[in-house]
Enzyme design. Structure first.
Site, PDB file in Angstrom:
ATOM      1  N   ARG A   1      42.089  32.257  50.086  1.00 35.59           N
ATOM      2  CA  ARG A   1      43.112  32.410  50.340  1.00 35.59           C
ATOM      3  C   ARG A   1      44.470  31.543  51.087  1.00 35.59           C
ATOM      4  O   ARG A   1      45.069  31.817  51.668  1.00 35.59           O
ATOM      5  CB  ARG A   1      43.030  33.174  51.891  1.00 35.59           C
ATOM      6  CG  ARG A   1      41.885  34.261  52.158  1.00 35.59           C
ATOM      7  CD  ARG A   1      42.529  35.573  50.918  1.00 35.59           C
ATOM      8  NE  ARG A   1      41.298  36.676  51.271  1.00 35.59           N
ATOM      9  CZ  ARG A   1      41.276  37.843  50.585  1.00 35.59           C
ATOM     10  NH1 ARG A   1      42.145  38.103  49.466  1.00 35.59           N
ATOM     11  NH2 ARG A   1      40.821  38.533  51.173  1.00 35.59           N
TER      12      ARG A   1
ATOM     13  N   HIS B   1      33.201  41.759  39.302  1.00 39.96           N
ATOM     14  CA  HIS B   1      31.999  42.495  40.487  1.00 39.96           C
ATOM     15  C   HIS B   1      31.928  43.912  39.875  1.00 39.96           C
ATOM     16  O   HIS B   1      32.351  44.853  39.956  1.00 39.96           O
ATOM     17  CB  HIS B   1      33.257  42.775  41.491  1.00 39.96           C
ATOM     18  CG  HIS B   1      34.550  42.687  41.369  1.00 39.96           C
ATOM     19  ND1 HIS B   1      34.680  43.429  40.648  1.00 39.96           N
ATOM     20  CD2 HIS B   1      35.806  41.725  42.570  1.00 39.96           C
ATOM     21  CE1 HIS B   1      36.117  43.332  40.477  1.00 39.96           C
ATOM     22  NE2 HIS B   1      37.276  42.557  41.139  1.00 39.96           N
TER      23      HIS B   1
ATOM     24  N   ASP C   1      32.695  37.642  45.571  1.00 41.01           N
ATOM     25  CA  ASP C   1      34.218  37.980  45.154  1.00 41.01           C
ATOM     26  C   ASP C   1      33.760  38.198  47.088  1.00 41.01           C
ATOM     27  O   ASP C   1      34.539  39.140  47.882  1.00 41.01           O
ATOM     28  CB  ASP C   1      33.613  39.803  45.521  1.00 41.01           C
ATOM     29  CG  ASP C   1      35.263  40.748  45.035  1.00 41.01           C
ATOM     30  OD1 ASP C   1      36.346  39.087  45.984  1.00 41.01           O
ATOM     31  OD2 ASP C   1      35.405  41.116  45.264  1.00 41.01           O
TER      32      ASP C   1
ATOM     33  N   GLY D   1      37.279  44.706  51.183  1.00 41.61           N
ATOM     34  CA  GLY D   1      37.038  43.298  50.866  1.00 41.61           C
ATOM     35  C   GLY D   1      35.927  43.065  52.107  1.00 41.61           C
ATOM     36  O   GLY D   1      35.849  43.779  53.115  1.00 41.61           O
TER      37      GLY D   1
HETATM   38  O1  DOR Z   1      37.625  43.424  47.865  1.00 43.71           O
HETATM   39  C1  DOR Z   1      38.137  43.607  47.169  1.00 43.71           C
HETATM   40  N1  DOR Z   1      39.422  42.711  47.866  1.00 43.71           N
HETATM   41  N2  DOR Z   1      38.441  43.450  45.935  1.00 43.71           N
HETATM   42  C2  DOR Z   1      39.208  42.629  44.898  1.00 43.71           C
HETATM   43  O2  DOR Z   1      39.634  42.950  43.791  1.00 43.71           O
HETATM   44  C3  DOR Z   1      39.978  41.682  45.898  1.00 43.71           C
HETATM   45  C4  DOR Z   1      39.748  41.099  47.449  1.00 43.71           C
HETATM   46  C5  DOR Z   1      40.690  40.569  48.421  1.00 43.71           C
HETATM   47  O3  DOR Z   1      40.609  39.651  47.676  1.00 43.71           O
HETATM   48  O4  DOR Z   1      40.932  40.782  49.449  1.00 43.71           O
HETATM   49 ZN    ZN Z   2      38.244  41.932  41.779  1.00 44.30          ZN
END
Ligand code: DOR
Ligand code: ZN
Length: 432
Positions: free
Chosen positions: A64, A231, A304, A323
């Site tokens: 991030r 993923h 992920d 996410g």
């Molecule tokens: O769930 C997800 N979050 N999938 C993604 O491909 C991106 C990621 C994010 O950057 O939060």
């Molecule tokens: Zn992704």
């Protein structure tokens, strides 16, 4: 200063280790691995009833920074990685600004110098990950990115993906592919199927992923590039990748712990922490992926790790961010669900979560042997604990596994010979 780990159960398939060994560390390196090493005044770590394996490498981590420091920073993300049993993570480029140019990559490299684990930068395929114009792939390669991806977004334009692959192959970089046809996923928020109907939520069909897997396999075959599917979550995607491999296409794929453990049924309580992209899939998809895991067909396991703030996940399911914060639960979940039950062995895990990711990223992974870098963990298979958001080192507390009891835990992480995480006796301490 030398550190001696004594009497641990040590695993490493490439160095033929499976049994009780002592390991001696000096400086950054392992200097001896033997059935018995005499303690000559070394700092002693009792490894009895513990498992020692190479520290894991996560090929898919969202750190991030820059831009979303409220969700995570390089520092906190790497602390989470250390706690989870990782010595290295590959940082996804969907920051703000996106890592589409050397300045952002250099910034990440600078931040990573102080971090507890190694960080491998990944560059974006297109500028701003918008899918419109290619990033400066040549200069990104020179800056040291290990792969290219627009993760978080697909590259919808096939022509652009083709050109990206051609450039990537010129610089010998793999493409990590977020497979999603936006026209099909649209404003869906969970897997399309029985449960999306029952729960009254908009669905994302499996086809949204599978169409892009299919397209990019065709393009990978045409360009000869190494395509790594991020993923992967459906039976259809899995079958296509297996068929492509059979034909000799250079394609690999990763599966996350959450896609191996949870199904779309668990969206039932509308907990936004179950919202993720790709979505949690049907029990059939999960079953197929579990079988693939057991039969050794999965190339890579990856978190992920996608940390979000409390506010990002607050409110209605429809509006919550996608996410799961995964670094601090991945290994314990895989142990609980698959290693403890003998579905996979420690050596299988090491192949999927250490050797293969390193091979794809083209980074060092010599395992546990004399002369190699001392990146290893001490896992306690008899340590029961409960997943508690408040104990996470990650700023992202977004885990659907909160409150779950697990029966094994990473207790010590070594990175380049230095202990960076110590949870013996429940200390849960990161060490700089
Ligand atoms: O769930 C997800 N979050 N999938 C993604 O491909 C991106 C990621 C994010 O950057 O939060
Ligand atoms: Zn992704």
């Amino acid at each position: 200063m030398k550190t001696l780990i004594k009497n641990a159960e040590v695993f490493d398939p490439r160095n033929n280790l499976e049994g009780k060994y002592d390991i001696l560390i000096e400086g950054k390196n392992i200097i001896q691995v033997n059935e018995k090493i005499k303690n000559q005044g070394y700092e002693l770590i009792d490894g009895a009833n513990k498992v020692v394996i190479p520290a894991l490498i996560d090929i898919h981590t969202h750190l991030r920074e820059p831009g979303y420091e409220d969700k995570e920073t390089v520092k906190t993300g790497c602390e989470a990685a250390a706690a989870g049993g990782f010595s290295a993570v590959a940082a996804m480029p969907n920051t703000n600004p996106v890592a589409d140019n050397p300045a952002v990559v250099e910034h990440l490299k600078l931040k990573s110098k102080e971090a507890l684990v190694k960080v491998y930068p990944i560059g974006s395929i297109t500028q701003g990950s918008k899918g419109e114009k290619l990033s400066e792939i040549g200069t990104l390669a020179k800056t040291g990115v290990k792969a290219l991806t627009d993760d978080g977004h697909p590259v919808m334009n096939s022509e652009i993906m083709r050109r990206a692959m051609e450039y990537a192959s010129a610089f010998n970089l793999p493409i990590i592919d977020h497979c999603e046809d936006k026209n099909l996923s649209k404003d869906g928020v969970m897997n399309e199927g029985y449960y999306s109907t029952i729960y009254g939520l908009k669905g994302i069909p499996a086809a949204s992923e599978e169409i892009m897997v299919s397209r990019d396999i065709v393009l990978a075959e045409m360009t000869g590039i190494h395509l790594h599917i991020a993923h992967l979550s459906t039976e259809g995607s899995f079958k296509q990748v297996m068929a492509a491999k059979k034909r000799g296409v250079n394609v690999t794929f990763e599966v996350t712990p959450h896609h191996l453990i949870l199904t779309d049924e668990s969206v039932g309580d509308y907990n936004p922490d179950t919202k993720v992209h790709p979505p949690l899939r049907s029990s059939r998809d999960v079953e197929v992926l579990r079988q693939a895991l057991k039969s050794g067909e999965i190339d890579v396991l990856a978190t992920d790790h996608a940390p979000h703030t409390y506010e990002d996940k607050l409110g209605e399911y429809d509006y919550a961010a996608n996410g799961i914060s995964g670094l601090e639960t991945a290994l314990a979940l895989l142990f609980e669900h698959f290693i403890k039950s003998n579905d996979i062995s420690w050596n299988d895990l090491i192949n999927m979560y250490y050797y293969k990711p390193a091979e794809i990223l083209n980074v060092e992974a010599d395992g546990i042997k004399k002369g190699s870098t001392a990146d290893l963990i001490i896992f306690n298979p008899n340590r029961s604990w409960t997943v508690e958001k408040d104990k996470f080192k990650s700023k992202g507390k977004n885990t659907p596994f909160a409150g779950q009891k697990l029966s094994g835990k990473n207790e010590v992480t070594f990175v380049e010979g230095k202990m960076v995480y110590d949870d013996r006796g429940g200390k849960n301490e990161v060490l700089y």
